[in-house]
Write a protein that holds these residues in place. Structure first.
Motif, PDB file in Angstrom:
ATOM      1  N   TYR A  92      -2.839  -5.249  -0.636  1.00 17.86           N
ATOM      2  CA  TYR A  92      -2.110  -5.181   0.839  1.00 17.86           C
ATOM      3  C   TYR A  92      -0.945  -5.625   0.517  1.00 17.86           C
ATOM      4  O   TYR A  92       0.541  -5.287   0.402  1.00 17.86           O
ATOM      5  N   GLY A  93      -0.878  -6.820   1.321  1.00 19.31           N
ATOM      6  CA  GLY A  93       0.408  -7.915   0.977  1.00 19.31           C
ATOM      7  C   GLY A  93       1.122  -7.841   0.117  1.00 19.31           C
ATOM      8  O   GLY A  93       2.463  -7.713  -0.876  1.00 19.31           O
ATOM      9  N   PHE A 133       6.075  -8.629   7.075  1.00 18.33           N
ATOM     10  CA  PHE A 133       6.698  -8.703   6.314  1.00 18.33           C
ATOM     11  C   PHE A 133       8.458  -8.157   6.792  1.00 18.33           C
ATOM     12  O   PHE A 133       9.030  -8.930   5.982  1.00 18.33           O
ATOM     13  N   LEU A 139      -4.495   2.084   1.030  1.00 16.87           N
ATOM     14  CA  LEU A 139      -5.197   2.798  -0.062  1.00 16.87           C
ATOM     15  C   LEU A 139      -5.419   1.725  -1.436  1.00 16.87           C
ATOM     16  O   LEU A 139      -7.105   1.961  -1.622  1.00 16.87           O
ATOM     17  N   LEU A 140      -5.244   0.991  -1.354  1.00 14.42           N
ATOM     18  CA  LEU A 140      -6.360   0.020  -2.898  1.00 14.42           C
ATOM     19  C   LEU A 140      -7.145  -1.210  -1.891  1.00 14.42           C
ATOM     20  O   LEU A 140      -8.100  -1.527  -2.130  1.00 14.42           O
ATOM     21  N   SER A 159       2.927   1.333   3.104  1.00 15.39           N
ATOM     22  CA  SER A 159       1.546   0.853   3.889  1.00 15.39           C
ATOM     23  C   SER A 159       0.510   1.332   3.299  1.00 15.39           C
ATOM     24  O   SER A 159      -0.327   0.715   3.543  1.00 15.39           O
ATOM     25  N   PHE A 198      -7.681   8.994  -4.109  1.00 13.34           N
ATOM     26  CA  PHE A 198      -6.766   7.694  -4.498  1.00 13.34           C
ATOM     27  C   PHE A 198      -5.704   8.872  -5.235  1.00 13.34           C
ATOM     28  O   PHE A 198      -4.327   8.215  -4.561  1.00 13.34           O
ATOM     29  N   TYR A 227       3.188  -4.287  -0.147  1.00 14.98           N
ATOM     30  CA  TYR A 227       4.135  -4.427   0.216  1.00 14.98           C
ATOM     31  C   TYR A 227       5.424  -4.214   0.022  1.00 14.98           C
ATOM     32  O   TYR A 227       6.472  -4.554  -0.811  1.00 14.98           O
ATOM     33  N   VAL A 228       5.004  -6.473  -0.557  1.00 13.93           N
ATOM     34  CA  VAL A 228       6.328  -7.095  -0.941  1.00 13.93           C
ATOM     35  C   VAL A 228       6.865  -6.678  -1.726  1.00 13.93           C
ATOM     36  O   VAL A 228       7.764  -6.404  -2.726  1.00 13.93           O
ATOM     37  N   ALA A 254       1.627   9.603  -0.460  1.00 15.73           N
ATOM     38  CA  ALA A 254       2.997   8.370  -0.167  1.00 15.73           C
ATOM     39  C   ALA A 254       3.807   8.125  -0.740  1.00 15.73           C
ATOM     40  O   ALA A 254       5.159   8.160   0.487  1.00 15.73           O
ATOM     41  N   LEU A 283       0.252   3.096   0.358  1.00 15.30           N
ATOM     42  CA  LEU A 283       0.327   2.073  -0.944  1.00 15.30           C
ATOM     43  C   LEU A 283      -0.636   1.100  -0.398  1.00 15.30           C
ATOM     44  O   LEU A 283      -1.646   1.326  -1.563  1.00 15.30           O
TER      45      LEU A 283
END
Lengths: 353, 182
Positions: B114-115, A139, B82-83, B77, A19, B118-119, A26, B79
């Motif tokens: 994820y959201g 988004f 991955l979570l 994305s 991870f 990202y935001v 990334a 990142l």
């Protein structure tokens, strides 16, 4: 049977290490992109993936159209009748508009504006591009088109359809480009209400609507008014339709009024767009993924007032490169004409040679 | 080659194909502007079946695929995904994925994470770009209102993805349990 219990803790550790490594990878990719070092790689990948994207888009469109056709078969006859009536009404309106156009042309010649083009003349300077992909996340609002740097597309060029404003070029690869749609929250377009002549700034809202903000308090505007680009800021040509007001938001305690605007374009079914190549945007564009070779222009002023209004990036790296000429070799002339028409009185000194 | 592991080796191609479909087909499946997150759903389901270690790799590759077809920065994305894969990995290791709440919960929590990542990261980049220290670095300037995005995009997308996974659960339950793989 003896179970190997020693494996579990090591696996957990492996997951943690993996991870961390992938997270760092990334982050490294993001950093490399910001410094522009991935541009060549992205161009190469988009060159490979663009045909697949185009094929998938075409196939999706065909299937969707077929399903849509089957679903609408029952109502087609009724719609045909309605459209015939509308067609008749539009024909009548068209005849009267031709008369107005003729009268308008005479008045222009009387006012010695013979060389000024009536309305926006974008033909001859536009390139039609196919939409090969939509934004993959929820988004942001971008589309991908099948024209790029090799077709003289540059960052900042406005993108339109016959129905109105789509957005502007935000990233240029060799064979493809990405267009920041006006529905994206990061987008800001200076706009004017057609009847009440009130200025404001159009922004995308997260729910897909457009919000026209910074409309001065006091004057009244009505639901149903058409919203056009104002040309202020010289980011977009003046007079391109954006949408129609569907709701007015006014509170006495606020400094500005707002209007909810329904876009004139159905962004989910965009197929062809036109890029206006004869318009020279003077204002900065957001620092998204601009090519590192982009040449900053002398006009990019980090402290420009219009920039502060739109809230967009203003570093030197964000300045758009100068717009290349068209295939016809008449970019200079058409640019002058288009800008002359597009320029509001406050900024007319910029454009007239 | 073990037949059960065949999809495992094809997974990188599958997530990349899903990213391609996300930029073409998903728009047609949008409800009130919100699209299903195909890559995320595949990563979560794949992780529930094959475990977190493989899921993390797919999340990374799927995220890269998504960002190639997006206007966002490359890697962001990944990142978020991955979570999501990490959460689904818990569903594989500790909980039984055959319980209906596990895949639904993993996809819901995964979409939220994820959201938000990202935001949140884009908002963070926007804020950082305003600071004198970072000006001139060419940081992208995305202006996303976090709470508005949470309300109008992330939560509806979470419900959408959970609904899809709810319908996929009977299919998922037909796949036999597979031990953690590399």
């Amino acid at each position: 049977m003896i179970r190997n219990t020693e494996r579990r803790p090591r696996t957990l550790g492996d997951i943690g290490i993996r991870f961390v490594i992938l997270t760092l990878a990334a982050l490294l990719l993001m950093a490399l992109q910001f410094t522009g070092q991935l541009q060549v790689l992205r161009s190469a990948i988009s060159f490979v993936t663009a045909p697949a994207q185009l094929s998938a888009t075409s196939a999706t469109r065909t299937v969707t159209d077929a399903i849509q056709f089957l679903l609408e078969l029952g109502s087609l006859r009724r719609r045909l009748n309605e459209l015939e009536q509308i067609n008749a009404a539009l024909l009548a309106e068209n005849f009267s508009l031709r008369e107005v156009e003729h009268e308008n042309a005479e008045m222009r010649s009387l006012l010695q504006f013979a060389q000024t083009r009536p309305g926006l003349e974008l033909r001859g300077a536009q390139i039609v591009a196919r939409v090969i992909g939509q934004e993959s996340t929820n988004f942001l609002d971008y589309i991908e088109i099948d024209l790029g740097a090799r077709h003289n597309i540059a960052v900042g060029m406005p993108v339109v359809t016959e129905q109105g404003l789509v957005g502007r070029i935000s990233e240029v690869n060799d064979a493809t480009s990405k267009v920041l749609l006006i529905t994206d929250p990061s987008s800001a377009v200076n706009a004017i209400l057609q009847n009440s002549r009130l200025n404001g700034v159009i922004r995308g809202a997260p729910n897909g609507d457009l919000l026209m903000d910074f409309i001065p308090q006091g004057p009244v505007f009505r639901v149903g008014e058409v919203v056009l680009t104002s040309g202020i800021g010289i980011r977009f040509p003046k007079g391109i339709p954006i949408g129609q007001v569907i709701e007015r938001r006014q509170r006495d305690i606020d400094i500005f009024q707002q209007a909810v605007v329904r876009p004139s374009i159905d962004f989910s079914s965009l197929e062809l767009v036109a890029i206006v190549t004869n318009f020279d945007p003077l204002e900065d564009v957001p620092a998204l993924m601009i090519e590192p070779t982009a040449v900053p222009t002398a006009t990019s002023d980090p402290n420009a007032p219009a920039n502060a209004t739109s809230g967009e990036a203003s570093s030197d790296e964000t300045a758009p490169p100068s717009v290349p000429g068209t295939d016809e070799g008449s970019a200079g002339e058409t640019a002058t004409d288009a800008t002359l028409v597009a320029t509001p009185p406050a900024t007319s000194g910029v454009t007239t040679p | 080659m073990n037949q059960n592991r065949l999809p495992l080796y094809a997974m990188p191609l599958i997530v990349f194909g899903a990213a391609l479909l996300q930029s073409t087909v998903a728009t047609r499946l949008a409800i009130r502007g919100v699209k299903p997150d195909m890559v995320l759903i595949i990563v979560v389901i794949g992780t529930l079946i094959y475990g977190g270690r493989a899921g993390l790799v797919w999340a990374f590759l799927g995220g890269i695929g998504l960002d190639l077809f997006s206007g966002g920065p490359l890697g962001i994305s990944s990142l978020g995904l991955l979570l999501a894969a990490l959460v689904a990995g818990v569903g594989h290791r500790i909980l039984s994925r055959y319980h209906i709440l596990v895949p639904i919960g993993a996809s819901g929590l995964g979409t939220l994470l994820y959201g938000c990542v990202y935001v949140g990261l884009l908002s963070l980049l926007h804020e950082a770009g305003q600071m004198p220290l970072f000006q001139g670095l060419g940081l992208p300037n995305y202006q996303l209102a976090f709470w508005a995005m949470l309300q109008d995009v992330i939560i509806p997308a979470t419900i959408y993805n959970m609904t899809i996974v709810l319908f996929l659960t009977p299919l998922l339950n037909r796949v036999p349990e597979i031990q953690e793989v590399v």
